[in-house]
Design a protein around this motif. Structure first.
Motif, PDB file in Angstrom:
ATOM      1  N   ASN A 244      -3.012 -18.260   0.415  1.00 44.52           N
ATOM      2  CA  ASN A 244      -1.657 -18.104  -0.114  1.00 44.52           C
ATOM      3  C   ASN A 244      -1.637 -17.197  -1.338  1.00 44.52           C
ATOM      4  OD1 ASN A 244      -0.713 -19.780   1.881  1.00 44.52           O
ATOM      5  ND2 ASN A 244      -0.523 -21.572   0.569  1.00 44.52           N
ATOM      6  N   CYS A 245      -2.640 -17.330  -2.207  1.00 50.13           N
ATOM      7  CA  CYS A 245      -2.717 -16.457  -3.388  1.00 50.13           C
ATOM      8  C   CYS A 245      -2.920 -15.004  -2.979  1.00 50.13           C
ATOM      9  CB  CYS A 245      -3.848 -16.905  -4.308  1.00 50.13           C
ATOM     10  SG  CYS A 245      -3.502 -18.406  -5.227  1.00 50.13           S
ATOM     11  N   PHE A 246      -3.772 -14.763  -1.982  1.00 44.50           N
ATOM     12  CA  PHE A 246      -4.007 -13.393  -1.534  1.00 44.50           C
ATOM     13  C   PHE A 246      -2.760 -12.792  -0.872  1.00 44.50           C
ATOM     14  CE2 PHE A 246      -8.671 -14.662  -1.281  1.00 44.50           C
ATOM     15  CZ  PHE A 246      -8.960 -14.077  -2.497  1.00 44.50           C
ATOM     16  N   ILE A 247      -2.024 -13.606  -0.142  1.00 49.49           N
ATOM     17  CA  ILE A 247      -0.781 -13.127   0.468  1.00 49.49           C
ATOM     18  C   ILE A 247       0.239 -12.775  -0.614  1.00 49.49           C
ATOM     19  CG2 ILE A 247       1.219 -13.849   1.847  1.00 49.49           C
ATOM     20  CD1 ILE A 247      -0.805 -15.446   3.581  1.00 49.49           C
ATOM     21  N   ALA A 248       0.359 -13.626  -1.617  1.00 54.77           N
ATOM     22  CA  ALA A 248       1.289 -13.348  -2.720  1.00 54.77           C
ATOM     23  C   ALA A 248       0.863 -12.099  -3.487  1.00 54.77           C
ATOM     24  CB  ALA A 248       1.367 -14.547  -3.656  1.00 54.77           C
ATOM     25  N   ALA A 249      -0.450 -11.891  -3.660  1.00 54.93           N
ATOM     26  CA  ALA A 249      -0.926 -10.680  -4.323  1.00 54.93           C
ATOM     27  C   ALA A 249      -0.555  -9.447  -3.506  1.00 54.93           C
ATOM     28  CB  ALA A 249      -2.438 -10.756  -4.535  1.00 54.93           C
ATOM     29  N   GLY A 250      -0.641  -9.555  -2.197  1.00 57.60           N
ATOM     30  CA  GLY A 250      -0.229  -8.441  -1.337  1.00 57.60           C
ATOM     31  C   GLY A 250       1.254  -8.135  -1.468  1.00 57.60           C
ATOM     32  N   LEU A 251       2.066  -9.172  -1.571  1.00 60.07           N
ATOM     33  CA  LEU A 251       3.505  -8.964  -1.759  1.00 60.07           C
ATOM     34  C   LEU A 251       3.798  -8.305  -3.105  1.00 60.07           C
ATOM     35  CD1 LEU A 251       4.918 -12.274  -0.265  1.00 60.07           C
ATOM     36  CD2 LEU A 251       5.016  -9.980   0.729  1.00 60.07           C
ATOM     37  N   TYR A 252       3.081  -8.722  -4.139  1.00 51.56           N
ATOM     38  CA  TYR A 252       3.232  -8.071  -5.443  1.00 51.56           C
ATOM     39  C   TYR A 252       2.799  -6.609  -5.378  1.00 51.56           C
ATOM     40  CZ  TYR A 252       4.638 -11.795  -8.634  1.00 51.56           C
ATOM     41  OH  TYR A 252       5.351 -12.746  -9.309  1.00 51.56           O
ATOM     42  N   PHE A 253       1.755  -6.315  -4.598  1.00 55.21           N
ATOM     43  CA  PHE A 253       1.298  -4.937  -4.443  1.00 55.21           C
ATOM     44  C   PHE A 253       2.375  -4.085  -3.772  1.00 55.21           C
ATOM     45  CE2 PHE A 253      -1.017  -1.556  -2.241  1.00 55.21           C
ATOM     46  CZ  PHE A 253      -1.719  -1.016  -3.303  1.00 55.21           C
ATOM     47  N   VAL A 254       3.013  -4.629  -2.746  1.00 49.50           N
ATOM     48  CA  VAL A 254       4.102  -3.914  -2.066  1.00 49.50           C
ATOM     49  C   VAL A 254       5.268  -3.698  -3.025  1.00 49.50           C
ATOM     50  CG1 VAL A 254       5.827  -4.131  -0.227  1.00 49.50           C
ATOM     51  CG2 VAL A 254       3.434  -4.673   0.234  1.00 49.50           C
ATOM     52  N   LEU A 255       5.606  -4.713  -3.812  1.00 46.15           N
ATOM     53  CA  LEU A 255       6.674  -4.571  -4.795  1.00 46.15           C
ATOM     54  C   LEU A 255       6.338  -3.503  -5.822  1.00 46.15           C
ATOM     55  CD1 LEU A 255       9.386  -5.670  -5.893  1.00 46.15           C
ATOM     56  CD2 LEU A 255       8.032  -7.180  -7.335  1.00 46.15           C
ATOM     57  N   GLY A 256       5.063  -3.455  -6.246  1.00 45.88           N
ATOM     58  CA  GLY A 256       4.631  -2.415  -7.183  1.00 45.88           C
ATOM     59  C   GLY A 256       4.766  -1.028  -6.575  1.00 45.88           C
ATOM     60  N   GLY A 257       4.438  -0.886  -5.309  1.00 44.95           N
ATOM     61  CA  GLY A 257       4.623   0.395  -4.627  1.00 44.95           C
ATOM     62  C   GLY A 257       6.083   0.800  -4.556  1.00 44.95           C
ATOM     63  N   PHE A 258       6.945  -0.172  -4.276  1.00 46.18           N
ATOM     64  CA  PHE A 258       8.383   0.110  -4.255  1.00 46.18           C
ATOM     65  C   PHE A 258       8.869   0.561  -5.624  1.00 46.18           C
ATOM     66  CE2 PHE A 258      12.682  -1.523  -5.048  1.00 46.18           C
ATOM     67  CZ  PHE A 258      13.386  -0.758  -4.124  1.00 46.18           C
ATOM     68  N   CYS A 259       8.432  -0.124  -6.672  1.00 45.58           N
ATOM     69  CA  CYS A 259       8.842   0.244  -8.032  1.00 45.58           C
ATOM     70  C   CYS A 259       8.299   1.621  -8.410  1.00 45.58           C
ATOM     71  CB  CYS A 259       8.384  -0.808  -9.033  1.00 45.58           C
ATOM     72  SG  CYS A 259       9.280  -2.363  -8.885  1.00 45.58           S
ATOM     73  N   PHE A 260       7.087   1.932  -7.973  1.00 46.76           N
ATOM     74  CA  PHE A 260       6.527   3.259  -8.230  1.00 46.76           C
ATOM     75  C   PHE A 260       7.383   4.338  -7.556  1.00 46.76           C
ATOM     76  CE2 PHE A 260       3.676   6.763  -7.084  1.00 46.76           C
ATOM     77  CZ  PHE A 260       3.272   7.151  -8.358  1.00 46.76           C
ATOM     78  N   CYS A 261       7.823   4.079  -6.330  1.00 44.96           N
ATOM     79  CA  CYS A 261       8.709   5.031  -5.643  1.00 44.96           C
ATOM     80  C   CYS A 261      10.032   5.188  -6.385  1.00 44.96           C
ATOM     81  CB  CYS A 261       8.962   4.589  -4.208  1.00 44.96           C
ATOM     82  SG  CYS A 261       7.524   4.724  -3.138  1.00 44.96           S
ATOM     83  N   GLN A 262      10.529   4.097  -6.944  1.00 43.33           N
ATOM     84  CA  GLN A 262      11.772   4.166  -7.706  1.00 43.33           C
ATOM     85  C   GLN A 262      11.594   5.008  -8.972  1.00 43.33           C
ATOM     86  OE1 GLN A 262      14.968   2.777  -6.891  1.00 43.33           O
ATOM     87  NE2 GLN A 262      13.858   2.815  -4.960  1.00 43.33           N
ATOM     88  N   VAL A 263      10.451   4.882  -9.629  1.00 40.63           N
ATOM     89  CA  VAL A 263      10.177   5.711 -10.801  1.00 40.63           C
ATOM     90  C   VAL A 263      10.160   7.178 -10.401  1.00 40.63           C
ATOM     91  CG1 VAL A 263       8.388   6.327 -12.481  1.00 40.63           C
ATOM     92  CG2 VAL A 263       8.975   3.946 -12.123  1.00 40.63           C
ATOM     93  N   ARG A 264       9.504   7.488  -9.294  1.00 36.70           N
ATOM     94  CA  ARG A 264       9.432   8.879  -8.833  1.00 36.70           C
ATOM     95  C   ARG A 264      10.816   9.414  -8.470  1.00 36.70           C
ATOM     96  NH1 ARG A 264       4.211  11.156  -7.826  1.00 36.70           N
ATOM     97  NH2 ARG A 264       5.583  12.882  -7.264  1.00 36.70           N
ATOM     98  N   LEU A 265      11.629   8.588  -7.803  1.00 32.95           N
ATOM     99  CA  LEU A 265      12.984   9.023  -7.449  1.00 32.95           C
ATOM    100  C   LEU A 265      13.834   9.235  -8.692  1.00 32.95           C
ATOM    101  CD1 LEU A 265      13.753   6.827  -4.315  1.00 32.95           C
ATOM    102  CD2 LEU A 265      13.448   9.301  -4.380  1.00 32.95           C
ATOM    103  N   ASN A 266      13.665   8.390  -9.699  1.00 29.55           N
ATOM    104  CA  ASN A 266      14.412   8.568 -10.952  1.00 29.55           C
ATOM    105  C   ASN A 266      14.007   9.865 -11.649  1.00 29.55           C
ATOM    106  OD1 ASN A 266      16.309   6.388 -11.470  1.00 29.55           O
ATOM    107  ND2 ASN A 266      14.520   5.058 -11.411  1.00 29.55           N
ATOM    108  N   LYS A 267      12.714  10.182 -11.634  1.00 30.58           N
ATOM    109  CA  LYS A 267      12.275  11.433 -12.256  1.00 30.58           C
ATOM    110  C   LYS A 267      12.793  12.636 -11.482  1.00 30.58           C
ATOM    111  CE  LYS A 267       8.325   9.721 -14.673  1.00 30.58           C
ATOM    112  NZ  LYS A 267       7.196  10.131 -15.409  1.00 30.58           N
ATOM    113  N   ARG A 268      12.808  12.536 -10.162  1.00 28.87           N
ATOM    114  CA  ARG A 268      13.329  13.625  -9.345  1.00 28.87           C
ATOM    115  C   ARG A 268      14.826  13.823  -9.596  1.00 28.87           C
ATOM    116  NH1 ARG A 268      11.993  13.374  -3.238  1.00 28.87           N
ATOM    117  NH2 ARG A 268       9.966  13.880  -4.110  1.00 28.87           N
ATOM    118  N   LYS A 269      15.557  12.714  -9.705  1.00 28.80           N
ATOM    119  CA  LYS A 269      16.991  12.788  -9.984  1.00 28.80           C
ATOM    120  C   LYS A 269      17.223  13.438 -11.347  1.00 28.80           C
ATOM    121  CE  LYS A 269      21.008   9.904 -10.795  1.00 28.80           C
ATOM    122  NZ  LYS A 269      21.443   8.524 -11.036  1.00 28.80           N
ATOM    123  N   GLU A 270      16.430  13.054 -12.331  1.00 31.68           N
ATOM    124  CA  GLU A 270      16.555  13.634 -13.675  1.00 31.68           C
ATOM    125  C   GLU A 270      16.253  15.129 -13.653  1.00 31.68           C
ATOM    126  OE1 GLU A 270      13.996  13.328 -17.717  1.00 31.68           O
ATOM    127  OE2 GLU A 270      14.559  11.413 -16.774  1.00 31.68           O
TER     128      GLU A 270
END
Length: 98
Positions: free
Chosen positions: A68-94
């Protein structure tokens, strides 16, 4: 492309920081549960009957919590990837606005 943008740069950066911390913490917890750390005995969902039936049931519970801990860590990793994409999109928009 900007329609995929759903959070601002500060929120995305905060999401990355929380995701990195979540991945580190949950991977470490998963490893400690995987080696059946005695300190974490109170954190497994065991009953008195589980202790009476032998250690195999306790070890299975440790393994389940570890997975369960490893699955939750994987979900956090996916969320981190999504947030990284959002940072990149914000920089592109700027960059496009300037």
């Amino acid at each position: 492309m900007a329609s995929l943008l759903c959070c601002g740069p500060k929120m995305a950066a905060c999401g990355i920081v929380l995701s990195v911390w979540g991945v580190i913490m949950l991977v470490l917890l998963g490893l400690f549960f995987n080696v059946h750390s005695a300190v974490l005995i109170e954190d497994i969902p065991a009953t008195e009957d589980d202790f009476k039936s032998g250690m195999t049931k306790i070890h299975k519970l440790y393994d389940q919590v570890s997975y369960n801990c490893f699955i939750a860590a994987g979900l956090y990793f996916v969320l981190g990837g999504f947030c990284f994409c959002q940072v990149r999109l914000n920089k592109r928009k700027e960059y496009m606005v300037r």
